[in-house]
Write a protein that holds these residues in place. Structure first.
Motif: not given
Lengths: 196, 614
Positions: A46, A67, A82, A85, A87, A102-103, A106, A110, B354-355, B357-358, B360-366, B574, B578
């Motif tokens: 999904r 890491g 994403r 981190h 690596l 991502p939604p 769209n 964002e 590693g570095p 987390c950033m 970023l736009p999330q991808r929730p299940p939909n 989905p 826009c």
């Protein structure tokens, strides 16, 4: 070759990253290498993130932590960032330049990062990175989805693995259905050519 | 039949769950039952592909209790049985489980419990090793694909030999790893053990049960000596620092020791057969070390047992477990185990990291484009808004909780929507809507519905009938089309079942038909008693793949206006895009549009085309 490698793969549900993961694992096993692979895909169908791993050379764990990855394979550009981190400092990245928005993007709430910002972020961690237009390469080979095989072809040609493109050619012939064979072999060669 | 899993020998790269299938076949399994649930589902789904081999019978049961009871009946009749479910399914099956260990099962039965530490796809992260102790089940915990195969075989053979049920416990990481598996011989299916009628054993009235409880404890003590010499319980390494590891933590520990070159700095006890504990072997191990680290995801079960042993035997050993980086929460990892082990070894080199987390736009299940659940949730929220309370259930439709649909206020478990909704309505006097899918309705919604009728509850039940068990990968259930089910199963009619439960107010609508769904919801809103709306529309993925019914038309935006904008924000399909050029324009991605045409019913500016119009 006794080199131990941890490869972290990431993409979006429906892209075929798990098929690519299994192809890479089976190819490694055919080369007589110890391999273990893992996948996390709770509700991935999904539209969620699909994370998978291939660990070569004697690891038992199917998981990769922050890491720990020697190589990051990004089948989608946002997910490359994403997953960064995971690596190790001085690791290697092979990534698509394409986005699956991502939604939130769209819906206009964002914004996606620019590909140049992703490349800049990657260059802070990775020793070397290759960015390939996988969708275009897939289309050129005959099917958008075969872009994944182009990325695997590039990986095998990079010299980072204990085997080269010939092993992958054999793997594709052996493990992919015959109706998609030619397309994937073409994509593989496009990937090999792209990083030479 | 020719299938790689039926090969005579060799080695293959297998999913943990596929390796379990091979292990059961190598033991000669006769009868397999299940209720699907992530991360267990690939076991029965793989058996389903192998069913033409004729080696075994397979049943998708309506729930886990029924799956276990059916298999236990078959095991009484002498068949070697495997029952598979996810961890929370064992709660459903717990009632028969805690008594079948008293009676024993002559044919042999293995219960596979697929646990989910970290809640990758579950409502809790309960540790079902507790059930092994609670019910009295020997327990095997594989950590590699090879062990998935070998331990399943060993569990089946132990169950047959001792005539007692045995647990095979995996976790998400183990069920979903892939690794090389060397095959053993593939014998013919096991012989059926003839049933010897013996009510003084198999009918646990109190006088029988009291005797059988003693028999269970004796049987477990006998299995303990098997555990003492089990090849899955082994020791290695050297030194005065010991680690007892179980489950997938064994793999993580192996990798930490390998990476750091600490193989000879610690002594390791690999606890693969984890119940009953091999106490003698563990005592010897504990006498060899001064410091002991216990690695187990979930509850501190082994740690507590070892602490009790050390206390009782006055062993001079310091035991570390759930403290510092290790807790009862989530999964363990190489990093956590490194951080727990390093101080014990006086090593403080930080592991590479590693570095961060950033953001970023999330991808929730939909919910998918074209999912009829979206249409129903849209209609419900539009008509009832926050005036109603929404009792959700387990399935894709739990995703209705996400805004803007926001049609899930509470949820416990499979089937809880109708019963919890009934109680909520009785106490709150508010309009309460229960959403439940077809497979979940058959699983445990029916009993709640009977109760709602019997106790005269006020509840509006919406059965979201998409014709399949969608969330777990389209497994059969009693509501599936007869044509898809084939000869082995019979379809049940949900409407007839609902009426048979005594519901007098029942209506049906197509999921994509906004007018029909809205009219029925509105008319049911102010009625009292139990009202059931059955919404029928096949799961869009199932329609495409199995029913071969893809819709050729695509929606497109013919005119940019306010109604399009409202549709974007309230239906939130989905497939909507826009536009990024800042004019606020909306388009429909023809690659994603499934052609449900719900948007067209909400705004006249959406039109149907063949794709590509803009």
């Amino acid at each position: 070759m006794s080199k131990r490698l941890r490869i972290y793969l990431t993409g979006v549900g429906g892209q075929g990253t798990l098929t690519a993961t299994t192809l890479l694992s089976r190819t490694a096993m055919e080369q007589g290498l110890d391999v273990v692979s893992g996948e996390i895909h709770g509700m991935a169908q999904r539209g969620g993130v699909v994370e998978s791993t291939v660990l070569i050379g004697g690891w038992h764990s199917p998981a990769i932590q922050q890491g720990e990855a020697d190589i990051l394979l990004g089948f989608e550009a946002l997910e490359t960032l994403r997953g960064l981190h995971y690596l190790a400092q001085g690791g290697f990245v092979l990534s698509s330049t394409d986005f699956v928005p991502p939604p939130g993007v769209n819906m206009g709430r964002e914004c996606l990062p620019a590909i140049d910002d992703i490349k800049a972020g990657v260059s802070k961690v990775a020793d070397k990175a290759w960015f390939l237009p996988l969708q275009e390469m897939g289309r050129q080979a005959g099917a958008v989805q075969s872009g994944n095989t182009a990325l695997l072809g590039a990986l095998c040609a990079s010299g980072l693995l204990p085997f080269g493109p010939q092993a992958l050619r054999e793997g594709v012939r052996r493990f992919l259905p015959s109706k998609v064979l030619e397309v994937n072999l073409r994509a593989l060669e496009l990937g090999v050519g792209a990083i030479r | 039949m020719n299938h790689p899993l039926l090969a005579a020998g060799g080695a293959q790269l297998l999913l943990g769950n596929e390796a379990i299938v091979r292990g059961a076949l190598e033991a000669g399994v006769n009868f397999v039952t299940c209720y699907p649930g992530t991360p267990s589902s690939e076991v029965p789904d793989t058996f389903r592909r192998l069913a033409p081999s004729g080696r075994f019978s397979l049943e998708y049961a309506v729930n886990e209790k029924v799956a276990l009871e059916t298999a236990a009946g078959a095991a009484l009749a002498g068949a070697l049985c495997l029952v598979t479910m996810k961890h929370v399914g064992v709660n459903v099956a717990a009632d028969p489980l805690l008594t079948m260990t008293y009676t024993g099962l002559p044919g042999g039965l293995v219960l596979m419990s697929a646990d989910d530490p970290g809640c990758h796809s579950s409502q809790n992260e309960q540790d079902n090793r507790a059930y092994a102790r609670f019910a009295g089940l020997p327990c095997f915990e594989p950590a590699t694909a090879q062990e998935c195969k070998d331990m399943t075989r060993a569990a089946c053979l132990l169950a047959r030999e001792t005539r007692q049920p045995v647990m095979l416990r995996t976790t998400t990481r183990v069920s979903h790893l892939r690794g090389p598996v060397r095959f053993g011989p593939l014998p013919e299916p096991a012989a059926i053990v003839p049933f010897e009628r013996n009510p003084r054993r198999f009918v646990p009235v109190p006088a029988v049960a009291r005797v059988r409880h003693r028999a269970l404890v004796e049987a477990l003590e006998a299995v303990r000596s098997e555990a003492e010499r089990s090849p899955f319980n082994k020791t290695g390494g050297s030194g005065e620092i010991g680690v007892v590891a179980s489950g997938v933590s064994r793999a993580y520990l192996h990798d930490v020791l390998l990476e750091k070159g600490w193989e000879n700095a610690v002594r390791v006890f690999d606890l693969g057969m984890s119940w009953p504990l091999p106490e003698k072997a563990l005592e010897i191990f504990m006498r060899q070390v001064k410091t002991l680290l216990v690695l187990e995801e979930g509850e501190a079960l082994v740690e507590q047992a070892l602490n009790a042993m050390a206390h009782k035997l006055s062993l001079p050993v310091t035991i570390h477990g759930k403290q510092g980086p290790l807790s009862v929460f989530g999964e363990y990892s190489t990093l956590l185990i490194h951080d727990a082990l390093a101080p014990l070894l006086d090593k403080n080199e930080p592991i590479a990291c590693g570095p961060g987390c950033m953001e970023l736009p999330q991808r929730p299940p939909n919910l998918c484009p074209g999912c009829a659940h979206r249409s129903v949730f849209y209609a419900t929220r539009k008509l009832f808004g926050d005036d109603a309370y929404y009792s959700s259930d387990i399935g894709c439709y739990t995703l209705g909780l996400l805004p803007p649909l926001a049609t899930a206020d509470f949820l416990f478990c499979m089937g809880s929507s109708i019963s919890a909704g009934s109680g909520f309505a009785r106490a709150s006097h508010k309009l309460t809507v229960a959403f439940i899918g077809d497979s979940t309705f058959f699983h445990s919604g029916i009993t709640g519905l009977v109760n709602a009728v019997f106790n005269k509850h006020n509840i509006l039940v919406v059965i979201l009938d998409n014709g399949t068990t969608a969330m777990t990968g389209h497994q059969p259930n009693p509501g599936v089309d007869q044509e898809v089910l084939g000869d082995a199963c019979a379809q049940l009619d949900i409407e007839a079942v609902v009426k048979g439960c005594g519901v007098s107010r029942v209506a049906k609508a197509r999921g994509y038909n906004q007018k029909a769904v809205q009219e029925l919801l509105l008319s049911m809103k102010d009625e009292t008693g139990v009202r059931v709306l059955i919404v029928e529309e096949p799961c869009v993925l199932y329609a495409r793949r199995t029913l071969k019914k893809a819709r050729s038309q695509k929606a497109y935006v013919a005119a940019q206006d306010e109604s399009v904008r409202v549709c974007l924000e309230t239906l939130a399909c989905p497939a909507f895009r826009c536009r990024s050029d800042g004019d606020g324009g909306v388009s429909v991605d023809p690659e994603l549009c499934a052609g449900c045409m719900v948007c067209m019913q909400l705004s006249p500016s959406f039109k149907a085309g063949k794709g590509g119009e803009q």
